[in-house]
Design a protein around this motif. Sequence first.
Motif, PDB file in Angstrom:
ATOM      1  N   LEU A 135      10.676  12.412  -3.537  1.00  0.00           N
ATOM      2  CA  LEU A 135      10.421  11.981  -2.158  1.00  0.00           C
ATOM      3  C   LEU A 135      10.976  10.586  -1.919  1.00  0.00           C
ATOM      4  O   LEU A 135      10.816  10.030  -0.834  1.00  0.00           O
ATOM      5  CB  LEU A 135       8.909  11.950  -1.880  1.00  0.00           C
ATOM      6  N   CYS A 136      11.581  10.003  -2.916  1.00  0.00           N
ATOM      7  CA  CYS A 136      11.767   8.555  -2.914  1.00  0.00           C
ATOM      8  C   CYS A 136      13.193   8.172  -3.327  1.00  0.00           C
ATOM      9  O   CYS A 136      13.936   7.604  -2.553  1.00  0.00           O
ATOM     10  CB  CYS A 136      10.716   7.977  -3.856  1.00  0.00           C
ATOM     11  N   MET A 137      13.568   8.511  -4.557  1.00  0.00           N
ATOM     12  CA  MET A 137      14.846   8.028  -5.090  1.00  0.00           C
ATOM     13  C   MET A 137      15.890   9.125  -5.260  1.00  0.00           C
ATOM     14  O   MET A 137      17.022   8.844  -5.649  1.00  0.00           O
ATOM     15  CB  MET A 137      14.627   7.351  -6.449  1.00  0.00           C
ATOM     16  N   SER A 293      17.260   1.598   1.205  1.00  0.00           N
ATOM     17  CA  SER A 293      15.994   2.161   0.749  1.00  0.00           C
ATOM     18  C   SER A 293      15.714   3.446   1.530  1.00  0.00           C
ATOM     19  O   SER A 293      16.641   4.210   1.828  1.00  0.00           O
ATOM     20  CB  SER A 293      14.883   1.113   0.861  1.00  0.00           C
ATOM     21  N   GLN A 294      14.449   3.668   1.912  1.00  0.00           N
ATOM     22  CA  GLN A 294      14.072   5.017   2.369  1.00  0.00           C
ATOM     23  C   GLN A 294      14.649   5.432   3.726  1.00  0.00           C
ATOM     24  O   GLN A 294      14.693   6.626   4.024  1.00  0.00           O
ATOM     25  CB  GLN A 294      12.556   5.173   2.364  1.00  0.00           C
ATOM     26  N   GLY A 295      15.054   4.490   4.557  1.00  0.00           N
ATOM     27  CA  GLY A 295      15.728   4.896   5.799  1.00  0.00           C
ATOM     28  C   GLY A 295      17.022   5.645   5.491  1.00  0.00           C
ATOM     29  O   GLY A 295      17.540   6.402   6.319  1.00  0.00           O
ATOM     30  N   THR A 330      14.383   0.416  -5.864  1.00  0.00           N
ATOM     31  CA  THR A 330      13.412   1.457  -6.178  1.00  0.00           C
ATOM     32  C   THR A 330      12.079   1.132  -5.530  1.00  0.00           C
ATOM     33  O   THR A 330      11.759  -0.024  -5.287  1.00  0.00           O
ATOM     34  CB  THR A 330      13.226   1.603  -7.693  1.00  0.00           C
ATOM     35  N   GLY A 331      11.303   2.184  -5.287  1.00  0.00           N
ATOM     36  CA  GLY A 331      10.025   1.987  -4.622  1.00  0.00           C
ATOM     37  C   GLY A 331       8.903   1.696  -5.586  1.00  0.00           C
ATOM     38  O   GLY A 331       8.243   0.668  -5.515  1.00  0.00           O
ATOM     39  N   GLN A 332       8.672   2.623  -6.500  1.00  0.00           N
ATOM     40  CA  GLN A 332       7.510   2.522  -7.384  1.00  0.00           C
ATOM     41  C   GLN A 332       7.838   1.668  -8.611  1.00  0.00           C
ATOM     42  O   GLN A 332       8.999   1.485  -8.963  1.00  0.00           O
ATOM     43  CB  GLN A 332       7.076   3.915  -7.812  1.00  0.00           C
ATOM     44  N   PRO A 333       6.764   1.225  -9.295  1.00  0.00           N
ATOM     45  CA  PRO A 333       6.972   0.320 -10.417  1.00  0.00           C
ATOM     46  C   PRO A 333       7.837   0.936 -11.514  1.00  0.00           C
ATOM     47  O   PRO A 333       8.532   0.227 -12.225  1.00  0.00           O
ATOM     48  CB  PRO A 333       5.554   0.061 -10.930  1.00  0.00           C
ATOM     49  N   GLY A 588       6.657   5.268   7.614  1.00  0.00           N
ATOM     50  CA  GLY A 588       6.940   4.285   6.564  1.00  0.00           C
ATOM     51  C   GLY A 588       5.696   3.499   6.217  1.00  0.00           C
ATOM     52  O   GLY A 588       4.579   4.009   6.338  1.00  0.00           O
ATOM     53  N   ARG A 589       5.929   2.247   5.831  1.00  0.00           N
ATOM     54  CA  ARG A 589       4.878   1.481   5.173  1.00  0.00           C
ATOM     55  C   ARG A 589       4.392   0.284   5.966  1.00  0.00           C
ATOM     56  O   ARG A 589       5.103  -0.262   6.792  1.00  0.00           O
ATOM     57  CB  ARG A 589       5.419   0.993   3.829  1.00  0.00           C
ATOM     58  N   MET A 590       3.156  -0.118   5.641  1.00  0.00           N
ATOM     59  CA  MET A 590       2.590  -1.346   6.173  1.00  0.00           C
ATOM     60  C   MET A 590       2.631  -2.418   5.093  1.00  0.00           C
ATOM     61  O   MET A 590       2.690  -2.121   3.908  1.00  0.00           O
ATOM     62  CB  MET A 590       1.141  -1.123   6.600  1.00  0.00           C
ATOM     63  N   TRP A 594      -0.791  -0.021  -0.141  1.00  0.00           N
ATOM     64  CA  TRP A 594       0.035   0.698  -1.113  1.00  0.00           C
ATOM     65  C   TRP A 594      -0.277   2.187  -0.975  1.00  0.00           C
ATOM     66  O   TRP A 594      -1.393   2.621  -1.220  1.00  0.00           O
ATOM     67  CB  TRP A 594      -0.244   0.228  -2.546  1.00  0.00           C
ATOM     68  N   HIS A 595       0.715   2.958  -0.581  1.00  0.00           N
ATOM     69  CA  HIS A 595       0.641   4.415  -0.535  1.00  0.00           C
ATOM     70  C   HIS A 595      -0.684   4.921   0.023  1.00  0.00           C
ATOM     71  O   HIS A 595      -1.069   4.559   1.119  1.00  0.00           O
ATOM     72  CB  HIS A 595       0.912   4.993  -1.932  1.00  0.00           C
ATOM     73  N   MET A 596      -1.400   5.747  -0.762  1.00  0.00           N
ATOM     74  CA  MET A 596      -2.522   6.469  -0.202  1.00  0.00           C
ATOM     75  C   MET A 596      -3.826   5.684  -0.344  1.00  0.00           C
ATOM     76  O   MET A 596      -4.906   6.243  -0.411  1.00  0.00           O
ATOM     77  CB  MET A 596      -2.602   7.862  -0.822  1.00  0.00           C
TER      78      MET A 596
HETATM   79 MO   LIG Z   1       8.673   5.623  -3.101  1.00  0.00          MO
END
Ligand SMILES: [Mo]
Length: 875
Positions: A135-137, A293-295, A330-333, A588-590, A594-596
């Motif tokens: 969903l991300c990379m 990134s995600q756009g 990258t998004g996640q650690p 997208g994000r605030m 963090w995520h959920m």
């Molecule tokens: Mo992500």
Amino acid sequence: MDGSLAPRPVRSTCPYCGVGCGIRATPDGRGGATIEGDGEHPANRGRMCSKGSALGETLSLTDRLLHPEVGGKRASWDAALDAVAEGFARALERLGPEGVALYVSGQLLTEDYYAANKFAKGVLGTGNIDSNSRLCMASAVAAHRRAFGEDIVPGVYEDLEQADLLVLVGSNLAWCHPVLFQRVMAAKATRPAMRIVVIDPRRTASCEGADLHLPIAPGGDVTLFAALLTHLEDRGLGDARFLAQQTRGLGDALAAARQVAADAPALTGLPAEDIARFCALWAATPRVVTLWSQGVNQSSAGTDKANAIINAHLFTGRIGRPGMGPFSVTGQPNAMGGRETGALANMLAGHLDWERPGEHAALAAFWGMPRLATGPGLKAVDLFRALGAGRIGALWVMATNPAVSLPEGDAVRDALGGAPFLVVSEVTRRADTADFAHVRLPALGWGEKDGTVTNSERVISRQRAFLPWPGEAKPDWWAVAQVARRLGHGAAFAWDGPAAIFREHAAVTGLARPAARAFDLSGLADLSDAAYGEMPPTRWPVPARGPRADRFFAAGGFPAGRARLVATPFRAPEAQPDTAFPLRLLTGRMRDQWHMMTRTGSVPRLMAHAPEPLLTLHPDDAPDLAEGSLVRAETPAGSAVLRLARDPGQRRGTGFAPMHWTAQFAPAARINAALIGATDPVSGQPELKHAPLRVSAYAAAWHGFLLAPRRCAPDVAAWCAIAPLEGGAWRHELAGPEAPGEAFARLRALLPAEDWAVLEDPVAGVYRAAALSGGALTGVVAVAPAALLPPRDWLAALMTSGLLAPEDRAALLVGRRADGPPPSPMVCACHGVTAAAIRGCGARDVAGVGAATRAGTGCGSCKPEIAALLARELV
Ligand SMILES: [Mo]
Ligand SMILES: Nc1nc2c(c(=O)[nH]1)N[C@H]1C(S)=C(S)[C@@H](COP(=O)(O)OP(=O)(O)OC[C@H]3O[C@@H](n4cnc5c(=O)[nH]c(N)nc54)[C@H](O)[C@@H]3O)O[C@H]1N2
Ligand SMILES: Nc1nc2c(c(=O)[nH]1)N[C@H]1C(S)=C(S)[C@@H](COP(=O)(O)OP(=O)(O)OC[C@H]3O[C@@H](n4cnc5c(=O)[nH]c(N)nc54)[C@H](O)[C@@H]3O)O[C@H]1N2
Ligand code: SF4
């Protein structure tokens, strides 16, 4: 391995975004710890953002999953692991390797990831292990592989500081990679000639400090970069030698670009002058980094978008040299670690590949696993469709929450609910997906687990434990190894700790020799336990022999021999607006979530930045809907109910919704219920950034709120959004269809009270009650026919302040004291400074605001918002 640790500072890595900041944690001996930035870590040199600096507030064991459960009942580890082994054995017998699956996450450590992948592909013999990185990379990975022959990020963070032009494409760096953004802003302050361009349909916080914002129409990116490539060709700016010696595909790429370039204004929704300005700036600036990134990635043309960006860099030879290159953050650690360990349905371990002869056999032999999966498995969206269709008999979900994060959210929930056998490894009980599990396995969380993560610039850092293992929680790799043992593969999973797994992983990366492969950790394959324990941040490649370089491809050396320029014809987003759904939904994000929200959602000062799920629209769109009212955001796939916000920075014709709210916090506001399952044909990444949208008023008979000393179940009302408050109380924003008086009576019954102050006006439908105990305010209910309700911030503050003063008591039911300040949104989470305080402080620049109010002087994540606020004030 009992996990008991002395309270001394421990170096570790932040568990949130892919910047991968180093931290120092000092345990307090009571289960908590003080967290500060690590001044010696190359990613952040001591800096932190708002989320990172609040990490110490996320360590409580409230809501933790602390014991294994089978069928909803506490069980021993032995019983739970037996159940998992049996469940998978049964499904294998019934459906074969295609009928079992793992769904894992970029929030696993590399060692966990490696173990999960070896288990799926080696023990189960299935390609069905996919990750939330799909969903991300996935589009970035696919684009790197098409262009370079391997999934390689060529550059390093310093390139962003050394660039003369930084282009952010579909990246809200200020909120999503805040420390990297701070580094860029600091570089620009010392070199004001540096230029920043932001390409995003919305005017985001990242636009503060940018020289040019291109509010592109969703999906217009391929066309914009095609226009750029054509512009570069027309001006003879190709690097002829590099192109001739190091690349292929040039002719097709240029032809495809030229075909769409002429339509660029129409397809990008940007004025021709702005496109020309961008192209001229890019053409004239050799030191250019194009960061995306995600756009870009989360699009049905995501891989083409990324390749269109890479094409421009290959064409000009601007790659792998200081201050230049295409850069996918990258998004996640540990998004990068998942790619390294090959824990995706279309990869083998260690960047090995089914398609390259001999690699499958080499890995099967190294692992001693002749049943090694013979080909790719199902990618995330297809995997959950297969689950829904009854084709998956056993699924193990680890460190991700697909019930919320996947598109087609309601169908995914149905699929999870109907799964014949579902295992969920989690740290919290408050993850929607865990509700559906037959077996729940308690995992160690951040601060307890031990291993490595790799950040966006290929730096491997250690995550080290600084807290004891709580309850019966165990590392994920351990649970995997125990199940593998039960399925007859004990010897291949006989690791005594993460160091042993890391060594094996490093050895796998050496298997492809002598075939060219850039990802190489073979120099770490003999690392001792002690050296692993002490390992400083280490950038790969780390070959056993030969030179090491920080950057890739300046002089060619592509894993595929030559790099490929990929022809990227324009494709519109899969589902287009029409008369029924005239707008486009972006998600997208605030800044502070963090995520959920399983961690950040429990921290009051992080919640204060945006306590409710909002749908943001331009003031010209759906003008009949009132700001602050509840609206239904509906797409052909489903709908969510959100609070309407207006922002002139939102592109006309688009709406933006955050991804964060779950059934735990706001069941009716899960935006992914409204997201379509369109995917990129190359990467399989879903189009999470786009769906046709219509917005209508949400018809509620009453609106209200409940401030309570405890968290209430979100089904207290048809619409509910929950947020924690300072001091341990909870805020519930509510609305529903029943008569206001009925709702009021029900809500009031939820509050404990010795004494009440009540105001009831049945004719107007207005009801208020304050619960009092021992002279202190213990709760408030307010219900009214319209969304206009008394401000809650002052009431919330009263709940934490102990005894009520007489004038407060008198003012309670009005909602605030006559002389009190009106409510104002929180801007600075570190120092609790509101927009009103910033406006009122008289300062005219960010530094002045900092001096006057302390806002922006903590982590600095709010500086772009302070700048935006001042800009609006000065107009
Ligand atoms: Mo992500
Ligand atoms: N605060 C915070 N930070 C995070 C995370 C978090 O949850 N919270 N999560 C982390 C993770 S896993 C990830 S993947 C990253 C994501 O980091 P980003 O990708 O920077 O964040 P998003 O908000 O998902 O999306 C970025 C932007 O894409 C824009 N966009 C939408 N459609 C298009 C389009 O067609 N073209 C272009 N050019 N832009 C478009 C959106 O308007 C949005 O502003 O953030 C990481 N950091
Ligand atoms: N609409 C929309 N949807 C999106 C996106 C978007 O931009 N828009 N972005 C997508 C992207 S880029 C991403 S990355 C995903 C993220 O989506 P998810 O992966 O679903 O989000 P998280 O809430 O981070 O889920 C991680 C879970 O793992 C648990 N956990 C944390 N550490 C560990 C551990 O060590 N072991 C175990 N077993 N569990 C652990 C946490 O408690 C949490 O519940 O969302 C995707 N969905
Ligand atoms: S930028 Fe913030 S969230 Fe990302 S790693 Fe650094 S401190 Fe953590």
